[in-house]
Write a protein that holds these residues in place. Structure first.
Motif, PDB file in Angstrom:
ATOM      1  N   TYR A 155       0.834  -1.216   0.000  1.00 42.69           N
ATOM      2  CA  TYR A 155       0.000   0.000   0.000  1.00 42.69           C
ATOM      3  C   TYR A 155       0.863   1.258   0.000  1.00 42.69           C
ATOM      4  O   TYR A 155       0.507   2.267  -0.595  1.00 42.69           O
ATOM      5  CB  TYR A 155      -0.926   0.015   1.214  1.00 42.69           C
ATOM      6  N   PRO A 158       3.814   2.934  -3.716  1.00 46.09           N
ATOM      7  CA  PRO A 158       3.740   3.888  -4.837  1.00 46.09           C
ATOM      8  C   PRO A 158       4.291   5.280  -4.506  1.00 46.09           C
ATOM      9  O   PRO A 158       5.017   5.856  -5.319  1.00 46.09           O
ATOM     10  CB  PRO A 158       2.240   3.918  -5.171  1.00 46.09           C
ATOM     11  N   ARG A 162       7.557   7.162  -6.289  1.00 49.13           N
ATOM     12  CA  ARG A 162       7.424   8.415  -7.027  1.00 49.13           C
ATOM     13  C   ARG A 162       8.306   9.530  -6.479  1.00 49.13           C
ATOM     14  O   ARG A 162       8.709  10.427  -7.205  1.00 49.13           O
ATOM     15  CB  ARG A 162       5.963   8.897  -7.000  1.00 49.13           C
ATOM     16  N   SER A 187      -5.229   1.053   5.146  1.00 47.78           N
ATOM     17  CA  SER A 187      -5.642  -0.121   4.379  1.00 47.78           C
ATOM     18  C   SER A 187      -5.481  -1.436   5.124  1.00 47.78           C
ATOM     19  O   SER A 187      -6.117  -2.411   4.784  1.00 47.78           O
ATOM     20  CB  SER A 187      -4.856  -0.193   3.068  1.00 47.78           C
ATOM     21  N   PHE A 235      -6.654  14.778  -7.511  1.00 51.10           N
ATOM     22  CA  PHE A 235      -7.646  14.020  -8.270  1.00 51.10           C
ATOM     23  C   PHE A 235      -8.526  14.970  -9.100  1.00 51.10           C
ATOM     24  O   PHE A 235      -8.828  14.688 -10.264  1.00 51.10           O
ATOM     25  CB  PHE A 235      -8.508  13.176  -7.328  1.00 51.10           C
ATOM     26  N   MET A 238      -7.250  15.971 -12.309  1.00 52.56           N
ATOM     27  CA  MET A 238      -7.287  14.930 -13.337  1.00 52.56           C
ATOM     28  C   MET A 238      -8.579  14.995 -14.155  1.00 52.56           C
ATOM     29  O   MET A 238      -8.665  14.431 -15.247  1.00 52.56           O
ATOM     30  CB  MET A 238      -7.133  13.552 -12.713  1.00 52.56           C
ATOM     31  N   ARG A 239      -9.593  15.678 -13.595  1.00 54.33           N
ATOM     32  CA  ARG A 239     -10.859  15.808 -14.340  1.00 54.33           C
ATOM     33  C   ARG A 239     -10.680  16.606 -15.622  1.00 54.33           C
ATOM     34  O   ARG A 239     -11.477  16.491 -16.546  1.00 54.33           O
ATOM     35  CB  ARG A 239     -11.907  16.507 -13.460  1.00 54.33           C
ATOM     36  N   MET A 241      -8.275  16.245 -17.626  1.00 51.90           N
ATOM     37  CA  MET A 241      -7.600  15.428 -18.622  1.00 51.90           C
ATOM     38  C   MET A 241      -8.623  14.739 -19.513  1.00 51.90           C
ATOM     39  O   MET A 241      -9.662  14.281 -19.053  1.00 51.90           O
ATOM     40  CB  MET A 241      -6.753  14.346 -17.949  1.00 51.90           C
ATOM     41  N   ASP A 242      -8.274  14.640 -20.778  1.00 49.58           N
ATOM     42  CA  ASP A 242      -9.120  13.920 -21.730  1.00 49.58           C
ATOM     43  C   ASP A 242      -8.504  12.532 -21.911  1.00 49.58           C
ATOM     44  O   ASP A 242      -7.473  12.399 -22.565  1.00 49.58           O
ATOM     45  CB  ASP A 242      -9.129  14.720 -23.041  1.00 49.58           C
ATOM     46  N   VAL A 243      -9.097  11.536 -21.315  1.00 52.03           N
ATOM     47  CA  VAL A 243      -8.490  10.206 -21.419  1.00 52.03           C
ATOM     48  C   VAL A 243      -9.492   9.194 -21.986  1.00 52.03           C
ATOM     49  O   VAL A 243     -10.680   9.343 -21.827  1.00 52.03           O
ATOM     50  CB  VAL A 243      -7.941   9.700 -20.059  1.00 52.03           C
TER      51      VAL A 243
ATOM     52  N   LYS B 157      -5.359   0.200  -4.182  1.00 52.81           N
ATOM     53  CA  LYS B 157      -6.521   0.337  -3.302  1.00 52.81           C
ATOM     54  C   LYS B 157      -6.620   1.710  -2.614  1.00 52.81           C
ATOM     55  O   LYS B 157      -7.719   2.243  -2.475  1.00 52.81           O
ATOM     56  CB  LYS B 157      -6.516  -0.779  -2.253  1.00 52.81           C
ATOM     57  N   ASP B 172     -15.694  10.357 -12.756  1.00 48.60           N
ATOM     58  CA  ASP B 172     -14.691  10.274 -11.687  1.00 48.60           C
ATOM     59  C   ASP B 172     -14.356   8.815 -11.386  1.00 48.60           C
ATOM     60  O   ASP B 172     -13.212   8.483 -11.073  1.00 48.60           O
ATOM     61  CB  ASP B 172     -15.201  10.941 -10.401  1.00 48.60           C
ATOM     62  N   ILE B 175     -11.891   7.755 -14.014  1.00 51.65           N
ATOM     63  CA  ILE B 175     -10.567   8.338 -13.730  1.00 51.65           C
ATOM     64  C   ILE B 175      -9.912   7.584 -12.578  1.00 51.65           C
ATOM     65  O   ILE B 175      -8.736   7.219 -12.638  1.00 51.65           O
ATOM     66  CB  ILE B 175     -10.699   9.845 -13.388  1.00 51.65           C
ATOM     67  N   CYS B 176     -10.687   7.321 -11.524  1.00 50.20           N
ATOM     68  CA  CYS B 176     -10.142   6.667 -10.339  1.00 50.20           C
ATOM     69  C   CYS B 176      -9.691   5.242 -10.665  1.00 50.20           C
ATOM     70  O   CYS B 176      -8.630   4.799 -10.218  1.00 50.20           O
ATOM     71  CB  CYS B 176     -11.193   6.671  -9.233  1.00 50.20           C
ATOM     72  N   LEU B 178      -8.651   4.192 -13.544  1.00 54.12           N
ATOM     73  CA  LEU B 178      -7.425   4.310 -14.349  1.00 54.12           C
ATOM     74  C   LEU B 178      -6.220   4.666 -13.487  1.00 54.12           C
ATOM     75  O   LEU B 178      -5.118   4.159 -13.699  1.00 54.12           O
ATOM     76  CB  LEU B 178      -7.615   5.356 -15.460  1.00 54.12           C
ATOM     77  N   LEU B 179      -6.417   5.527 -12.476  1.00 54.44           N
ATOM     78  CA  LEU B 179      -5.308   5.884 -11.581  1.00 54.44           C
ATOM     79  C   LEU B 179      -4.903   4.687 -10.727  1.00 54.44           C
ATOM     80  O   LEU B 179      -3.717   4.445 -10.491  1.00 54.44           O
ATOM     81  CB  LEU B 179      -5.708   7.053 -10.666  1.00 54.44           C
ATOM     82  N   ASP B 182      -2.930   2.554 -12.926  1.00 58.92           N
ATOM     83  CA  ASP B 182      -1.622   3.172 -13.179  1.00 58.92           C
ATOM     84  C   ASP B 182      -0.643   2.869 -12.038  1.00 58.92           C
ATOM     85  O   ASP B 182       0.499   2.472 -12.280  1.00 58.92           O
ATOM     86  CB  ASP B 182      -1.820   4.687 -13.343  1.00 58.92           C
ATOM     87  N   SER B 183      -1.095   3.016 -10.792  1.00 56.30           N
ATOM     88  CA  SER B 183      -0.226   2.728  -9.639  1.00 56.30           C
ATOM     89  C   SER B 183       0.172   1.257  -9.624  1.00 56.30           C
ATOM     90  O   SER B 183       1.290   0.915  -9.247  1.00 56.30           O
ATOM     91  CB  SER B 183      -0.950   3.031  -8.318  1.00 56.30           C
ATOM     92  N   LYS B 219      -2.942   9.569 -25.139  1.00 54.79           N
ATOM     93  CA  LYS B 219      -3.781  10.173 -24.095  1.00 54.79           C
ATOM     94  C   LYS B 219      -3.520   9.549 -22.731  1.00 54.79           C
ATOM     95  O   LYS B 219      -3.461  10.240 -21.719  1.00 54.79           O
ATOM     96  CB  LYS B 219      -5.263  10.003 -24.445  1.00 54.79           C
ATOM     97  N   PHE B 220      -3.387   8.224 -22.695  1.00 54.15           N
ATOM     98  CA  PHE B 220      -3.139   7.566 -21.414  1.00 54.15           C
ATOM     99  C   PHE B 220      -1.750   7.925 -20.891  1.00 54.15           C
ATOM    100  O   PHE B 220      -1.549   8.105 -19.690  1.00 54.15           O
ATOM    101  CB  PHE B 220      -3.285   6.037 -21.522  1.00 54.15           C
ATOM    102  N   PHE B 223      -2.115  11.282 -19.415  1.00 54.52           N
ATOM    103  CA  PHE B 223      -2.909  11.124 -18.186  1.00 54.52           C
ATOM    104  C   PHE B 223      -2.021  10.634 -17.039  1.00 54.52           C
ATOM    105  O   PHE B 223      -2.037  11.187 -15.938  1.00 54.52           O
ATOM    106  CB  PHE B 223      -4.024  10.116 -18.492  1.00 54.52           C
ATOM    107  N   TRP B 227      -0.880  12.712 -13.641  1.00 59.68           N
ATOM    108  CA  TRP B 227      -1.092  12.224 -12.278  1.00 59.68           C
ATOM    109  C   TRP B 227       0.220  12.273 -11.477  1.00 59.68           C
ATOM    110  O   TRP B 227       0.237  12.680 -10.320  1.00 59.68           O
ATOM    111  CB  TRP B 227      -1.679  10.814 -12.303  1.00 59.68           C
TER     112      TRP B 227
END
Lengths: 243, 243
Positions: A155, A158, A162, A187, A235, A238-239, A241-243, B157, B172, B175-176, B178-179, B182-183, B219-220, B223, B227
């Motif tokens: 958990y 990440p 980064r 978590s 977050f 991120m809205r 963004m066009d994905v 998670k 949302d 997006i969530c 996809l994030l 991504d992690s 795009k990804f 994105f 993030w």
């Protein structure tokens, strides 16, 4: 379960552990997993432990007893000439304890697995960070992998991935370790407050911080909330963004 | 390994899966884990699979074969009168396949474990999301736990825990998801691109999106970078905190 993170930066060492221990989810208690030693002006050492509690407590006790009453021809963590040899002392102690209890535990199907993070600096040497395994072998943190985690590592990984590299500012290292812990505590119920934090700045041979952060610490509560808000803002961005 | 996440919101259902499959880290290939069915204006169903690939492929194939050639007195996912009974059909098919291959796999010490997320809506009913286990039993997403994850769930998670509740906007939710993916991809090599995404808006009985996001999708890529930048900014804000 346990979560510990140790980070080796150019500016120094950051160690953070939780204090929860459990035998099943219905038997939870609090136990210290972060230990410190100091020979003023000469060496500074900190360790964090995970795994079978009887094993790790025995290793730490044995290490302490040998400082008081060394075995002939065997170095202690206070007499070992380098941090590499300090890690070897810890690994050898681990092997000794595993040899004593491992077979009996295996016969009862109890896991004797245990790991120890060993961090510190000797005068004239560099700060170093080692991960000692149950077999007594160990690996060292490097420029490419400057942090180690024990226990419930996923958990909280990440954010470390980064943010952390060897050039990271040590205060950023502390913040990152705390955020990594915060995500883990949210978590996994078997990782819990209070937290123990130790910070060793390179070449100071002193603990810049040794702190217990209690469950009701108002600063940590605010810190944790601020991170939730910062993440929610991130977050929201991120809205767009066009994905 | 695999990572799939299914989210049930008031506005609809979001499903996202990776496509990596591996037998060891030296034998990696690409396989579809997200499947869709539709009876226009009547029902819409999507499933995502994880675990033993031979088992999950057999379950999906059996489900499809029974749509074409139903067994007498046995409902199919097209004839089952409710989403609950659709999940039951999937669970019964899982039991049948496990009974056929489970003992042989166990004799060879191969894990026959498999799980399937079943999501969808029938006309007149509500959108529902189920998690079917290897024994054919299943649980349903609720107001309190509106998402399920399959496979490597830990890295992704925390963001779901912080963002998702039943009132979350469906975009949302996308997006969530996809994030969260991504992690996971950044941390576990056995979870990988391309991704399959399905979005079902409540009462539309249509797929608002069924998309494959390829590894080189610009795009990804943007994105994912955005993030990283947003997280770094969020982290910078934490420097102002006194902890």
């Amino acid at each position: 379960m346990t979560y510990c993170v140790g980070i080796k930066l150019n500016q120094g060492l950051v160690l953070l552990s939780d204090t929860r221990t459990n035998a099943g989810v219905d038997n939870i208690s609090k136990v210290k997993k972060l230990f410190t030693w100091q020979v003023p002006g000469e060496r500074i050492i900190s360790m964090m432990t995970a795994g079978n509690l009887a094993i790790t407590q025995a290793v730490i006790s044995e290490i302490n007893e040998r400082i008081e009453a060394p075995n002939p021809n065997e170095p202690t963590i206070f007499s070992a000439p380098t941090m590499f040899e300090v890690a070897q002392v810890v690994g050898d102690t681990m092997r000794k304890i595993q040899n004593r209890y491992g077979p009996g535990l295996a016969a009862r199907n109890v896991d004797s697995g245990a790991t120890i993070l060993v961090a510190g600096q000797r005068v004239g040497g560099a700060p170093r960070l080692f991960l000692v395994y149950a077999a007594g072998n160990f690996i060292e943190a490097t420029e490419d992998s400057p942090f180690f985690q024990l226990g419930e590592h996923k958990y909280g990984k990440p954010i470390l991935d980064r943010v952390i590299n060897v050039d990271t500012d040590i205060q950023d290292g502390v913040i990152c370790a705390l955020l990594s812990m915060d995500s883990t505590i949210r978590s996994n119920l078997t990782v819990g407050m209070p937290l123990d934090l130790a910070v060793i700045r390179t070449d100071s041979l002193e603990f810049e911080q040794i702190r217990r952060i209690e469950a009701d610490d108002p600063k940590f509560f605010e810190f944790s909330n601020a991170w939730s808000n910062a993440l929610r803002e991130a977050f929201s961005e991120m809205r767009m963004m066009d994905v």
